[in-house]
Scaffold this motif. Structure first.
Motif, short mmCIF file in Angstrom:
data_model
loop_
_atom_site.label_atom_id
_atom_site.label_comp_id
_atom_site.label_asym_id
_atom_site.label_seq_id
_atom_site.Cartn_x
_atom_site.Cartn_y
_atom_site.Cartn_z
N VAL A 4 0.85 -1.18 0.00
CA VAL A 4 0.00 0.00 0.00
C VAL A 4 0.90 1.24 0.00
N ARG A 9 3.93 11.96 1.94
CA ARG A 9 4.30 11.36 3.22
C ARG A 9 4.23 12.38 4.35
N TYR A 35 -7.64 5.56 8.64
CA TYR A 35 -7.55 5.69 10.09
C TYR A 35 -6.75 6.95 10.44
N GLN A 37 -4.32 8.41 13.40
CA GLN A 37 -3.54 7.99 14.56
C GLN A 37 -2.95 9.20 15.27
N LEU A 43 -5.48 4.80 17.31
CA LEU A 43 -5.94 4.58 15.93
C LEU A 43 -7.46 4.62 15.90
N PHE A 45 -10.94 4.79 13.39
CA PHE A 45 -11.48 4.52 12.06
C PHE A 45 -12.20 5.74 11.51
N LEU A 88 -1.16 11.29 12.17
CA LEU A 88 -0.71 10.39 11.12
C LEU A 88 -1.97 9.76 10.53
N LEU A 90 -3.46 6.99 8.19
CA LEU A 90 -3.10 5.69 7.62
C LEU A 90 -4.24 5.15 6.78
N GLN A 103 -5.96 -6.57 7.14
CA GLN A 103 -5.82 -5.23 6.59
C GLN A 103 -4.34 -4.89 6.51
N TYR A 104 -3.89 -4.47 5.34
CA TYR A 104 -2.50 -4.11 5.13
C TYR A 104 -2.40 -2.59 5.10
N PHE A 105 -1.55 -2.07 5.97
CA PHE A 105 -1.44 -0.63 6.11
C PHE A 105 -0.39 -0.02 5.20
N GLY A 106 -0.65 1.22 4.80
CA GLY A 106 0.34 2.02 4.12
C GLY A 106 1.25 2.69 5.13
N PRO A 107 2.26 3.44 4.65
CA PRO A 107 3.23 4.08 5.55
C PRO A 107 2.66 5.31 6.26
#
Lengths: 114, 114
Positions: A4, A9, A35, A37, A43, A45, A88, A90, A103-107
């Motif tokens: 992702v 950034r 999300y 953070q 975190l 939603f 942050l 996400l 669920q795969y998170f991005g940076p």
């Protein structure tokens, strides 16, 4: 497979401005969740999109909005920025077929509001 | 809505010791419980998850247990190593329909001292 990705950034904005963040999911994934953070709230939603439709929404004010495109890329927009929006942000992607998928998170995009 | 409580907020152990992090959830309909590890400045990454049809799951040094009756689940890390130092988040979501919302605990900062 590429993971992702999120752009930009890092962002610095001032109160009252608006901002748009972008998220590109893993190829083949059709669901994108967002999300927020923060150190105090952890975190939280924001919302989830699947096939260009918002399926789930968290408890954030209407200043937070999003959309998803036909290629599953998603954007979120925050209007009339407040200091408390510094966080942050996400995004996470899944294939979208089951609510129990990983669920795969991005940076993340780190937003600072001055 | 769902509420997830996580304890402790900080945990310091000696290398080689075990670490246990506990979470409770409020919604008895929740049936998916992932654990994420977030190193400083990095994205959350799934380390293990459990679904409500099982009571325990192991993956090398990491295990998760689930007690549906009491509505709590725990992460167990054995033979801790300095690289296990990170913030760990538990989460819960409901299956069925399109409930893709993950509700997270506030996180546990684990420090493994060499």
């Amino acid at each position: 497979k590429a993971g992702v990705t999120q752009t930009p950034r890092y962002l610095i904005k001032t109160r009252g401005q608006q901002v748009t963040l972008s998220c590109s999911p893993i190829s083949g994934h059709r669901s994108v969740s967002w999300y927020q953070q923060t150190p105090g709230q952890g975190l939280q939603f924001l919302f989830e999109y699947f096939s260009e439709t918002q399926r789930n929404k968290g408890n954030f004010p209407g200043r937070f909005s999003g959309r998803q495109f036909s290629n599953s890329r998603s954007e979120m927009n925050v209007s009339t920025l407040e200091l408390g929006d510094s966080a942050l942000y996400l995004c996470a992607s899944t294939m979208g077929g089951s609510s129990r998928e990983t669920q795969y998170f991005g940076p993340g995009t780190r937003l600072l509001v001055l | 809505g769902e509420n997830v409580e996580q304890h402790p907020s900080t945990l310091s152990v000696q290398e080689g010791d075990s670490a246990v992090i506990k979470c409770t959830y409020s919604d008895s309909a929740s049936n998916y419980f992932p654990w994420y590890k977030q190193e400083l400045g990095k994205r959350p990454q799934l380390i293990i998850d459990i679904r409500s049809n099982v009571g325990e799951k192991k993956d090398q040094r990491i295990a998760v247990t689930l007690n549906k009756t009491a509505k709590h689940f725990s992460l167990h890390i054995t033979e801790t190593q300095p690289e296990d130092s990170a913030v760990y988040f538990c989460a819960a979501s409901k299956g069925g329909g399109s409930n893709y919302k993950l509700t997270f605990g506030k996180g546990t900062l684990l420090t493994v001292n060499p």
